[in-house]
Design a protein around this motif. Structure first.
Motif, PDB file in Angstrom:
ATOM      1  N   ILE A 183       0.822  -1.273   0.005  1.00 58.08           N
ATOM      2  CA  ILE A 183      -0.172  -0.022   0.016  1.00 58.08           C
ATOM      3  C   ILE A 183       0.865   1.204  -0.022  1.00 58.08           C
ATOM      4  O   ILE A 183       1.935   1.396   0.777  1.00 58.08           O
ATOM      5  N   MET A 184       0.594   2.169  -0.972  1.00 58.23           N
ATOM      6  CA  MET A 184       1.414   3.348  -1.033  1.00 58.23           C
ATOM      7  C   MET A 184       0.923   4.572  -0.401  1.00 58.23           C
ATOM      8  O   MET A 184      -0.187   4.687   0.066  1.00 58.23           O
ATOM      9  N   ASP A 185       1.973   5.300   0.003  1.00 55.13           N
ATOM     10  CA  ASP A 185       1.776   6.638   0.623  1.00 55.13           C
ATOM     11  C   ASP A 185       0.486   7.443  -0.316  1.00 55.13           C
ATOM     12  O   ASP A 185       0.880   7.476  -1.315  1.00 55.13           O
ATOM     13  N   LEU A 186      -0.554   8.004   0.546  1.00 51.06           N
ATOM     14  CA  LEU A 186      -1.405   8.814  -0.150  1.00 51.06           C
ATOM     15  C   LEU A 186      -0.896  10.083  -0.889  1.00 51.06           C
ATOM     16  O   LEU A 186      -1.286  10.682  -1.911  1.00 51.06           O
ATOM     17  N   GLU A 200       1.953  12.648   7.971  1.00 51.57           N
ATOM     18  CA  GLU A 200       0.399  12.388   8.552  1.00 51.57           C
ATOM     19  C   GLU A 200      -0.657  12.151   7.457  1.00 51.57           C
ATOM     20  O   GLU A 200      -1.321  11.187   7.549  1.00 51.57           O
ATOM     21  N   GLN A 201      -0.688  13.309   6.556  1.00 53.08           N
ATOM     22  CA  GLN A 201      -1.686  13.394   5.311  1.00 53.08           C
ATOM     23  C   GLN A 201      -1.743  12.312   4.579  1.00 53.08           C
ATOM     24  O   GLN A 201      -2.572  11.707   3.971  1.00 53.08           O
ATOM     25  N   GLY A 202      -0.518  11.440   4.552  1.00 53.26           N
ATOM     26  CA  GLY A 202      -0.177  10.373   3.288  1.00 53.26           C
ATOM     27  C   GLY A 202      -0.554   9.063   3.994  1.00 53.26           C
ATOM     28  O   GLY A 202      -0.580   8.204   3.177  1.00 53.26           O
ATOM     29  N   LYS A 216      -8.229  12.253   4.297  1.00 51.02           N
ATOM     30  CA  LYS A 216      -7.016  11.978   3.974  1.00 51.02           C
ATOM     31  C   LYS A 216      -7.318  11.322   2.448  1.00 51.02           C
ATOM     32  O   LYS A 216      -6.490  11.381   1.411  1.00 51.02           O
ATOM     33  N   LEU A 217      -8.367  10.634   2.291  1.00 47.22           N
ATOM     34  CA  LEU A 217      -8.773   9.771   1.078  1.00 47.22           C
ATOM     35  C   LEU A 217      -9.115  10.853  -0.041  1.00 47.22           C
ATOM     36  O   LEU A 217      -8.611  10.795  -1.159  1.00 47.22           O
ATOM     37  N   ARG A 218      -9.839  11.881   0.480  1.00 47.27           N
ATOM     38  CA  ARG A 218     -10.235  12.999  -0.403  1.00 47.27           C
ATOM     39  C   ARG A 218      -8.983  13.736  -0.892  1.00 47.27           C
ATOM     40  O   ARG A 218      -8.952  14.302  -2.093  1.00 47.27           O
ATOM     41  N   SER A 219      -8.126  13.879   0.023  1.00 47.33           N
ATOM     42  CA  SER A 219      -6.907  14.563  -0.587  1.00 47.33           C
ATOM     43  C   SER A 219      -5.603  14.023  -1.141  1.00 47.33           C
ATOM     44  O   SER A 219      -4.520  14.316  -1.406  1.00 47.33           O
TER      45      SER A 219
END
Ligand code: ATP
Ligand code: MG
Length: 331
Positions: A183-186, A200-202, A216-219
């Motif tokens: 799973i990759m960083d967002l 944090e956000q990723g 987090k998913l939205r961004s």
């Protein structure tokens, strides 16, 4: 069939850990003799705070129990409670090449990220990990894709030990999930989601509140296209498809068929909702378990007793084979 795996109590566990490792651990309790370990000694290989390490071990224990580990159906313990791991680590150093350790990508990445001290512990990390697994003569190691190189190394160590000192250790097999192994960083989808190396956000934490998960998913970073499909130039969207498939137990191709033309915004919202649904029961159970440290301590101690019984046997054989200490049974 004996299965072994470990998880670091560094900070908060994330969705990558959950999908790549924890979910398999829970399922594997019914497949064989499963042994799971909170590897607190590994966590000392990078800068850390002693109080936080102890608390994080409880956090991790409660998270795993909340996910469905059952101490009656598996052996669940804390690495530092079983001294055999560190002794075996040292003994295995004699059949580990310095050059091999120097080639490990995790060492290169993590040592490059340290501002001051690059500890020898970071360098020896894969040998301790080999000891964790080999002490139990485990046949299978369910871990994420990032551990491929370390598992290859531990197989080489076991083979070299057996060739040098006689058949003593079991050469384990790597088992990685078919969906969600990486799973990759967002925010930086070219890097894996990580406990120690992400912003944090990723990173979606298992214990994040629903509004934080959705945000987090939205961004999440995506490309400039619009089709919900996997592709080499589409690391962000490919990752979201993989996440959706993993949390819903579906095939990624099916996710593509359902959301192909939905647009990125709607798809990100749907992934967020699916992740919330997936993690909410775990977060709720965690709340009930984490408060009772005494009980967590008792669970870990009972697990350590069972683990020690197995590891001590292996260590006695290893010491005998290596000519360390007296011959087995003669003292
Ligand atoms: P660090 O980045 O500091 O090494 P981590 O996030 O990798 O921490 P670990 O405790 O080292 O956490 O790993 C626990 C398990 O989670 C391992 O089996 C590892 O392979 C798996 N794992 C870690 N990151 C991911 C990821 N992004 N996707 C899938 N599995 C992962
Ligand atoms: Mg790791």
């Amino acid at each position: 069939m004996r299965i072994f795996s470990g998880i670091q109590p560094t900070g908060r566990k994330h969705l990558g850990n959950y999908i790549g490792a924890i979910q398999q651990w829970v399922a594997d309790q019914d497949r064989g003799e499963a042994i799971y370990c909170i590897v607190d000694l590994h966590a000392t290989s990078v800068p850390y705070e002693p109080d936080q390490l102890r608390a994080a071990a409880y956090d991790t224990a409660a998270t795993l129990l909340a996910a469905g580990l059952d101490p009656e159906r598996c052996i669940f313990f804390r690495q530092s409670d079983v001294h055999e791991h560190t002794e075996l680590c040292w003994l295995l150093c004699s059949v580990t090449a310095w050059g091999e350790l120097n080639r490990m990508t995790q060492f290169k990445e993590k040592s490059g990220a340290q501002r001051d001290l690059v500890s020898a512990g970071l360098f020896l990390y894969p040998v301790l990990q080999a000891a964790d697994v080999l002490a139990y003569r485990a046949e299978e190691v369910p871990v994420g894709d990032d551990q491929r190189q370390h598992i290859e190394l531990m197989r080489d160590i076991a083979e070299r030990f057996n060739a040098r000192f006689g058949e003593t250790l079991v050469v384990p097999e790597h088992r990685i999930p078919t969906v969600g192994a990486r799973i990759m960083d967002l925010q930086s989808p070219e890097r894996k989601m990580s406990t120690t190396g992400s912003v944090e956000q990723g990173t979606v934490y298992v214990l994040d509140e629903p509004h934080a998960v959705l945000k987090k998913l939205r961004s999440a970073v995506t490309d400039s296209g619009s089709e919900v499909a996997r592709g080499p130039e589409k690391a962000g969207i490919s990752n979201l498809i993989e996440i959706m498939a993993a949390v819903q137990g579906r095939d990624p191709a099916e996710v593509e068929r359902q959301f192909g033309g939905a647009g990125y915004g709607a798809f990100k919202q749907a992934v967020g909702e699916a992740v919330v649904e997936f993690l909410t029961p775990v977060r709720e159970r965690f709340g009930a378990l984490r408060g009772n440290e005494q009980e967590l301590e008792q669970i870990l101690e009972r697990g350590a007793q069972k683990a020690r019984a197995i590891a001590a046997e292996t260590l006695a054989d290893v010491r005998t084979a290596m000519g360390v200490g007296p011959v087995r049974g003669r003292r």
